[in-house]
Design a protein around this motif. Structure first.
Motif, PDB file in Angstrom:
ATOM      1  N   LEU A 108      -8.354 -26.582  59.783  1.00 41.01           N
ATOM      2  CA  LEU A 108      -7.669 -25.348  60.144  1.00 41.01           C
ATOM      3  C   LEU A 108      -8.714 -24.279  60.462  1.00 41.01           C
ATOM      4  CD1 LEU A 108      -4.977 -25.250  57.306  1.00 41.01           C
ATOM      5  CD2 LEU A 108      -4.612 -25.922  59.685  1.00 41.01           C
ATOM      6  N   SER A 109      -8.277 -23.226  61.155  1.00 40.80           N
ATOM      7  CA  SER A 109      -9.190 -22.167  61.581  1.00 40.80           C
ATOM      8  C   SER A 109      -8.758 -20.823  61.029  1.00 40.80           C
ATOM      9  CB  SER A 109      -9.224 -22.096  63.119  1.00 40.80           C
ATOM     10  OG  SER A 109      -9.899 -20.940  63.561  1.00 40.80           O
ATOM     11  N   TRP A 110      -9.647 -20.171  60.276  1.00 37.87           N
ATOM     12  CA  TRP A 110      -9.385 -18.808  59.818  1.00 37.87           C
ATOM     13  C   TRP A 110      -9.242 -17.869  61.014  1.00 37.87           C
ATOM     14  CZ3 TRP A 110     -13.612 -15.347  57.120  1.00 37.87           C
ATOM     15  CH2 TRP A 110     -13.033 -14.113  56.740  1.00 37.87           C
ATOM     16  N   ALA A 111     -10.056 -18.038  62.034  1.00 39.96           N
ATOM     17  CA  ALA A 111     -10.031 -17.137  63.190  1.00 39.96           C
ATOM     18  C   ALA A 111      -8.656 -17.094  63.843  1.00 39.96           C
ATOM     19  CB  ALA A 111     -11.083 -17.562  64.211  1.00 39.96           C
ATOM     20  N   TYR A 112      -7.979 -18.230  63.902  1.00 44.73           N
ATOM     21  CA  TYR A 112      -6.667 -18.276  64.551  1.00 44.73           C
ATOM     22  C   TYR A 112      -5.536 -18.021  63.567  1.00 44.73           C
ATOM     23  CZ  TYR A 112      -8.878 -19.748  68.835  1.00 44.73           C
ATOM     24  OH  TYR A 112      -9.653 -19.784  69.981  1.00 44.73           O
ATOM     25  N   ALA A 113      -5.772 -18.247  62.287  1.00 44.81           N
ATOM     26  CA  ALA A 113      -4.751 -17.951  61.291  1.00 44.81           C
ATOM     27  C   ALA A 113      -4.617 -16.445  61.055  1.00 44.81           C
ATOM     28  CB  ALA A 113      -5.068 -18.652  59.974  1.00 44.81           C
ATOM     29  N   ALA A 123       2.899 -18.148  64.147  1.00 48.29           N
ATOM     30  CA  ALA A 123       3.037 -19.125  65.233  1.00 48.29           C
ATOM     31  C   ALA A 123       1.950 -20.186  65.134  1.00 48.29           C
ATOM     32  CB  ALA A 123       2.986 -18.420  66.594  1.00 48.29           C
ATOM     33  N   TYR A 124       0.727 -19.761  64.795  1.00 47.55           N
ATOM     34  CA  TYR A 124      -0.357 -20.733  64.586  1.00 47.55           C
ATOM     35  C   TYR A 124      -0.050 -21.624  63.391  1.00 47.55           C
ATOM     36  CZ  TYR A 124      -4.892 -22.676  63.291  1.00 47.55           C
ATOM     37  OH  TYR A 124      -5.907 -23.539  62.951  1.00 47.55           O
ATOM     38  N   LEU A 125       0.401 -21.034  62.289  1.00 50.76           N
ATOM     39  CA  LEU A 125       0.708 -21.824  61.105  1.00 50.76           C
ATOM     40  C   LEU A 125       1.832 -22.819  61.381  1.00 50.76           C
ATOM     41  CD1 LEU A 125       0.489 -19.194  58.213  1.00 50.76           C
ATOM     42  CD2 LEU A 125      -1.306 -20.645  59.174  1.00 50.76           C
ATOM     43  N   ALA A 127       2.593 -24.214  64.314  1.00 43.28           N
ATOM     44  CA  ALA A 127       2.076 -25.293  65.156  1.00 43.28           C
ATOM     45  C   ALA A 127       1.197 -26.234  64.345  1.00 43.28           C
ATOM     46  CB  ALA A 127       1.301 -24.701  66.337  1.00 43.28           C
ATOM     47  N   ALA A 128       0.353 -25.664  63.482  1.00 41.25           N
ATOM     48  CA  ALA A 128      -0.518 -26.499  62.652  1.00 41.25           C
ATOM     49  C   ALA A 128       0.301 -27.362  61.699  1.00 41.25           C
ATOM     50  CB  ALA A 128      -1.492 -25.619  61.880  1.00 41.25           C
ATOM     51  N   THR A 129       1.337 -26.782  61.106  1.00 42.75           N
ATOM     52  CA  THR A 129       2.176 -27.537  60.176  1.00 42.75           C
ATOM     53  C   THR A 129       2.909 -28.661  60.890  1.00 42.75           C
ATOM     54  OG1 THR A 129       2.467 -25.555  58.807  1.00 42.75           O
ATOM     55  CG2 THR A 129       4.029 -27.359  58.465  1.00 42.75           C
ATOM     56  N   ASP A 130       3.383 -28.410  62.090  1.00 45.47           N
ATOM     57  CA  ASP A 130       4.054 -29.465  62.861  1.00 45.47           C
ATOM     58  C   ASP A 130       3.096 -30.616  63.167  1.00 45.47           C
ATOM     59  OD1 ASP A 130       6.450 -28.111  62.854  1.00 45.47           O
ATOM     60  OD2 ASP A 130       6.201 -27.270  64.868  1.00 45.47           O
ATOM     61  N   GLN A 131       1.856 -30.297  63.495  1.00 50.59           N
ATOM     62  CA  GLN A 131       0.876 -31.346  63.773  1.00 50.59           C
ATOM     63  C   GLN A 131       0.487 -32.084  62.496  1.00 50.59           C
ATOM     64  OE1 GLN A 131      -2.420 -29.897  66.117  1.00 50.59           O
ATOM     65  NE2 GLN A 131      -1.091 -29.081  67.722  1.00 50.59           N
ATOM     66  N   LEU A 132       0.375 -31.349  61.412  1.00 55.68           N
ATOM     67  CA  LEU A 132       0.076 -31.968  60.123  1.00 55.68           C
ATOM     68  C   LEU A 132       1.192 -32.937  59.738  1.00 55.68           C
ATOM     69  CD1 LEU A 132      -1.301 -30.071  57.038  1.00 55.68           C
ATOM     70  CD2 LEU A 132       0.692 -31.529  56.785  1.00 55.68           C
ATOM     71  N   ARG A 133       2.438 -32.525  59.983  1.00 53.19           N
ATOM     72  CA  ARG A 133       3.587 -33.365  59.648  1.00 53.19           C
ATOM     73  C   ARG A 133       3.549 -34.694  60.383  1.00 53.19           C
ATOM     74  NH1 ARG A 133       7.115 -30.059  60.938  1.00 53.19           N
ATOM     75  NH2 ARG A 133       7.667 -29.179  58.894  1.00 53.19           N
ATOM     76  N   ALA A 134       3.000 -34.721  61.585  1.00 59.67           N
ATOM     77  CA  ALA A 134       2.920 -35.972  62.347  1.00 59.67           C
ATOM     78  C   ALA A 134       2.127 -37.026  61.579  1.00 59.67           C
ATOM     79  CB  ALA A 134       2.279 -35.712  63.716  1.00 59.67           C
ATOM     80  N   PHE A 135       1.116 -36.609  60.853  1.00 57.39           N
ATOM     81  CA  PHE A 135       0.326 -37.558  60.053  1.00 57.39           C
ATOM     82  C   PHE A 135       1.087 -37.973  58.801  1.00 57.39           C
ATOM     83  CE2 PHE A 135      -2.699 -35.915  62.969  1.00 57.39           C
ATOM     84  CZ  PHE A 135      -3.589 -36.960  63.169  1.00 57.39           C
ATOM     85  N   THR A 223      -1.220 -19.183  54.071  1.00 57.99           N
ATOM     86  CA  THR A 223      -1.202 -20.464  54.778  1.00 57.99           C
ATOM     87  C   THR A 223      -0.612 -21.555  53.882  1.00 57.99           C
ATOM     88  OG1 THR A 223      -3.133 -19.868  56.107  1.00 57.99           O
ATOM     89  CG2 THR A 223      -2.643 -22.223  55.871  1.00 57.99           C
ATOM     90  N   MET A 224      -1.079 -21.629  52.646  1.00 53.97           N
ATOM     91  CA  MET A 224      -0.578 -22.657  51.742  1.00 53.97           C
ATOM     92  C   MET A 224       0.904 -22.448  51.428  1.00 53.97           C
ATOM     93  SD  MET A 224      -3.785 -23.408  49.162  1.00 53.97           S
ATOM     94  CE  MET A 224      -4.281 -21.710  48.887  1.00 53.97           C
ATOM     95  N   THR A 225       1.309 -21.199  51.278  1.00 51.52           N
ATOM     96  CA  THR A 225       2.724 -20.916  51.034  1.00 51.52           C
ATOM     97  C   THR A 225       3.569 -21.367  52.221  1.00 51.52           C
ATOM     98  OG1 THR A 225       2.176 -19.025  49.625  1.00 51.52           O
ATOM     99  CG2 THR A 225       4.401 -19.103  50.557  1.00 51.52           C
ATOM    100  N   TYR A 226       3.099 -21.066  53.415  1.00 51.63           N
ATOM    101  CA  TYR A 226       3.843 -21.451  54.617  1.00 51.63           C
ATOM    102  C   TYR A 226       3.970 -22.972  54.704  1.00 51.63           C
ATOM    103  CZ  TYR A 226       5.467 -21.573  59.424  1.00 51.63           C
ATOM    104  OH  TYR A 226       6.224 -21.792  60.546  1.00 51.63           O
ATOM    105  N   VAL A 227       2.882 -23.678  54.508  1.00 53.78           N
ATOM    106  CA  VAL A 227       2.913 -25.142  54.599  1.00 53.78           C
ATOM    107  C   VAL A 227       3.888 -25.721  53.577  1.00 53.78           C
ATOM    108  CG1 VAL A 227       1.550 -27.232  54.255  1.00 53.78           C
ATOM    109  CG2 VAL A 227       0.603 -25.340  55.587  1.00 53.78           C
ATOM    110  N   ARG A 228       3.813 -25.240  52.343  1.00 51.39           N
ATOM    111  CA  ARG A 228       4.717 -25.768  51.305  1.00 51.39           C
ATOM    112  C   ARG A 228       6.170 -25.500  51.653  1.00 51.39           C
ATOM    113  NH1 ARG A 228       7.400 -23.517  47.340  1.00 51.39           N
ATOM    114  NH2 ARG A 228       6.281 -21.529  47.528  1.00 51.39           N
ATOM    115  N   GLN A 229       6.461 -24.299  52.142  1.00 50.47           N
ATOM    116  CA  GLN A 229       7.850 -23.928  52.428  1.00 50.47           C
ATOM    117  C   GLN A 229       8.419 -24.633  53.654  1.00 50.47           C
ATOM    118  OE1 GLN A 229       7.667 -19.628  52.687  1.00 50.47           O
ATOM    119  NE2 GLN A 229       7.881 -19.368  50.457  1.00 50.47           N
ATOM    120  N   HIS A 230       7.541 -25.115  54.539  1.00 47.42           N
ATOM    121  CA  HIS A 230       8.027 -25.710  55.785  1.00 47.42           C
ATOM    122  C   HIS A 230       7.854 -27.222  55.826  1.00 47.42           C
ATOM    123  CE1 HIS A 230       7.889 -21.450  56.861  1.00 47.42           C
ATOM    124  NE2 HIS A 230       8.762 -21.742  57.803  1.00 47.42           N
TER     125      HIS A 230
END
Length: 623
Positions: A108-113, A123-125, A127-135, A223-230
């Motif tokens: 993940l990137s702090w600059a884009y988060a 919006a970045y979080l 997109a990142a979560t959706d890509q993470l979910r693919a794995f 970021t971690m809160t968003y990932v857990r909630q989504h």
């Protein structure tokens, strides 16, 4: 009753002859835990217990996989590993099916988060979560990593020879940093210790100048809160933990300070603060995978610095020792002229095992690799083989059969890297439209990706599949006592055989022949779930032989909870497979040899191999 069953099976063996399926003296199986058919994992999160990763059934888990992906360092896809979720799914499927991985370090990137101070880009979080979910959906466990190299790309000029990644522009603009310059540098990593701008910026971060560390930690928590909630609860179970900061370094030590003092006074307090943010975000049951000073285990004396979080006390279940290893001698081209050999990194990886054990936790080597292009690329087949060998065991191949008990725990690791866009990038370096990078990894002349897309858009390996897609004990019901894998990977046309079966085991040697083999020895635990080993694509069931005290089988059948040896699909529906071994006891030493060497081996050969292995295990491992 077991003895009667064994005699009956022996009679059936004689009647069966060379029927292609053989079970000798099978042990009655316990009622195994049912295998999941709807979840990407076993449905449980990993924890750290007794110095190892464990799943919800108490099995010892080994994580193997790749970093996904260095694309996050680039601007072309706005700090995301992939251009789309479809590409993430394609990559995840290939990583499982071609690369044999069960986990990834997800960059993940702090600059884009946090492109604007105090404003997290959801919006970045998303997109990142959706890509993470693919794995996760492909059965691949994930540990995210807020990645940085040389602090930030915004430190570098448009015409610079080098670039960085990590911190956002606003963080750089807060510091009155000198114009970046590395002087006479042959490798981008020299900027870490020679570039004044990089050193000053890193120093500011660790001292929380301008509230930089506070801002980073706030963004990490959001970021971690968003990932857990989504993610669903089942998906979140596949998230291993979080890597707070890639390759930390002081930048410059304060007066009278050394690397150990810096770890104690600045790095470790940062990790404690990050750990608190994890708890606040609902990640309290997941470990922080913390990296020491990146030079603590350097293999060049002039680089090596004291460290390894020596003053952090017992890390326990809430932290994992997370380290990297690159052979800087081999990369330098002049400090190691030849290629790597059997046992090349046994001492280096042994130090990782020892440090984790002393800290009361487990370890993961979250980056290792070697350039696949350039002047030192010819070393890659041997360097990578030696690194995987050292992950598997701390004993070199030539000594393994006589000292298996010295193997130590099997280490988890993530190879750098898995970038499907290799050679197809379109990256304006440091925003320079006249310097668009397309070759290699498109970042500081690196070329380490194990994969690329071919002209049909299919994911293709750039390294020997025999090296990457390996047998490893992904889940052991009990405790691993010894493990080795002879992959027979190639250096050009030459097969690299560093761990031949000794002549003192003629039946085993004949059974293995010129094929690949893995051998696991473990002490059973009290859980009902089976022991699992990843089966590479080079081990189709029809060509696989298993010789174990639990049962000796050529062409193992589909797994059922009634049989001790069987094959099943890996979770995630990618076509990868696993071998399952079920015991009916606790505290007993078991062994299992898995090979693709022989075609339809005779019953007498299988019986001889089993007898030899039983005597060897009793002599070398004990009861």
């Amino acid at each position: 009753m077991p003895n009667v069953r064994a005699r009956l099976l022996a009679v059936l063996v004689v009647l069966c002859g060379l029927c292609g399926f053989l079970t000798v003296a099978g042990t009655p199986a316990a009622t195994a835990a049912p295998l999941p058919d709807s979840l990407p994992f076993d449905g449980t999160a990993l924890t750290v217990s007794g110095g190892r990763f464990t799943d919800g059934t108490g099995r010892e888990v080994v994580l193997r996989g790749y970093n996904v992906s260095g694309e996050t360092k680039l601007a072309e896809n706005k700090g995301l590993p992939f251009a789309s979720v479809a590409d993430a799914k394609k990559s995840a499927t290939a990583l499982r099916a071609l690369g044999g991985g069960n986990s990834v370090r997800f960059l993940l990137s702090w600059a884009y988060a946090e492109p604007v101070r105090g404003q997290v880009d959801t919006a970045y979080l998303a997109a990142a979560t959706d890509q993470l979910r693919a794995f996760l959906d492909a059965g691949v466990r994930v540990y995210p990593d807020f990645h940085q190299d040389l602090y930030s790309r915004h430190l570098f000029d448009p015409d610079s020879w080098y670039t960085g990644d990590g911190a956002p522009r606003w963080a750089v603009e807060l510091g009155d940093y000198p114009d970046e310059s590395c002087g006479i540098c042959l490798f981008w990593g020299q900027n870490i210790t020679q570039n004044g701008a990089v050193k000053a910026a890193q120093h500011d971060f660790w001292h929380n100048a301008h509230g930089l560390q506070d801002a980073f930690l706030a963004t990490a928590e959001q970021t971690m809160t968003y990932v857990r909630q989504h993610l669903s609860a089942e998906e979140f179970a596949g998230v291993i933990g979080f890597d707070p900061y890639n390759e930390p370094y002081a930048g410059a030590y304060d007066s009278g300070q050394n690397s150990r003092a810096w770890e104690r006074d600045l790095l470790w307090p940062f990790y404690v603060r990050f750990r608190a943010r994890m708890d606040a975000a609902g990640w309290q049951d997941k470990p922080a995978l913390v990296e020491p000073n990146l030079f603590w285990n350097a293999n060049i004396a002039s680089q090596k610095q004291e460290g390894g979080l020596l003053d952090a006390g017992t890390l326990g279940s809430r932290y994992v020792l997370n380290t990297h290893f690159y052979d800087q001698k081999a990369i330098s081209a002049i400090l190691m002229w030849g290629k790597a050999a059997d046992g090349q990194y046994a001492t280096d990886f042994g130090a990782v095992r020892d440090r984790a054990a002393a800290a009361g936790t487990t370890a993961v080597v979250s980056e290792f690799g070697h350039p696949l292009a350039g002047t030192v690329a010819d070393k890659a087949p041997t360097v990578l083989k030696a690194m995987y060998q050292a992950l598997d065991s701390r004993v070199k191949g030539a000594a393994w059969w006589t000292d298996p008990a010295g193997s130590g725990p099997v280490l988890s690791g993530s190879q750098w890297q898995w970038d499907i866009y290799h050679g197809r990038h379109h990256e304006p370096m440091n925003g320079n439209p006249d310097k668009v990078l397309t070759a290699g990894d498109a970042w500081n002349d690196e070329d380490l990706s194990a994969v690329r897309l071919d002209d049909r858009g299919e994911v293709t390996l750039r390294q020997d599949a025999r090296l990457l897609d390996r047998i490893y004990p992904s889940a052991t019901s009990g405790t691993t006592l010894a493990f080795t894998y002879e992959d027979r990977s190639r250096d050009g046309s030459a097969a690299l055989t560093w761990n031949p079966v000794p002549s003192s085991l003629p039946g085993v040697a004949q059974l293995v022949g010129s094929g690949q083999y893995g051998l696991l020895v473990w002490r059973s635990g009290s859980g009902a779930a089976p022991t699992e080993l990843h089966l590479p694509a080079s081990f189709p069931a029809a060509s696989t032989t298993v010789v174990s005290d639990l049962g000796t089988v050529h062409a193992p059948p589909a797994y059922t909870d009634a049989g001790p040896v069987g094959v099943a699909a890996e979770p995630g529906g990618t076509g990868s497979r696993r071998l399952l071994l079920t015991d009916a006891d606790a505290g007993t030493v078991h062994y299992a040899l898995v090979t693709n060497g022989a075609t339809a081996p005779a019953p007498a050969l299988l019986a001889a191999a089993r007898g030899e292995l039983a005597a060897w295990a009793a002599r070398r491992i004990g009861g």
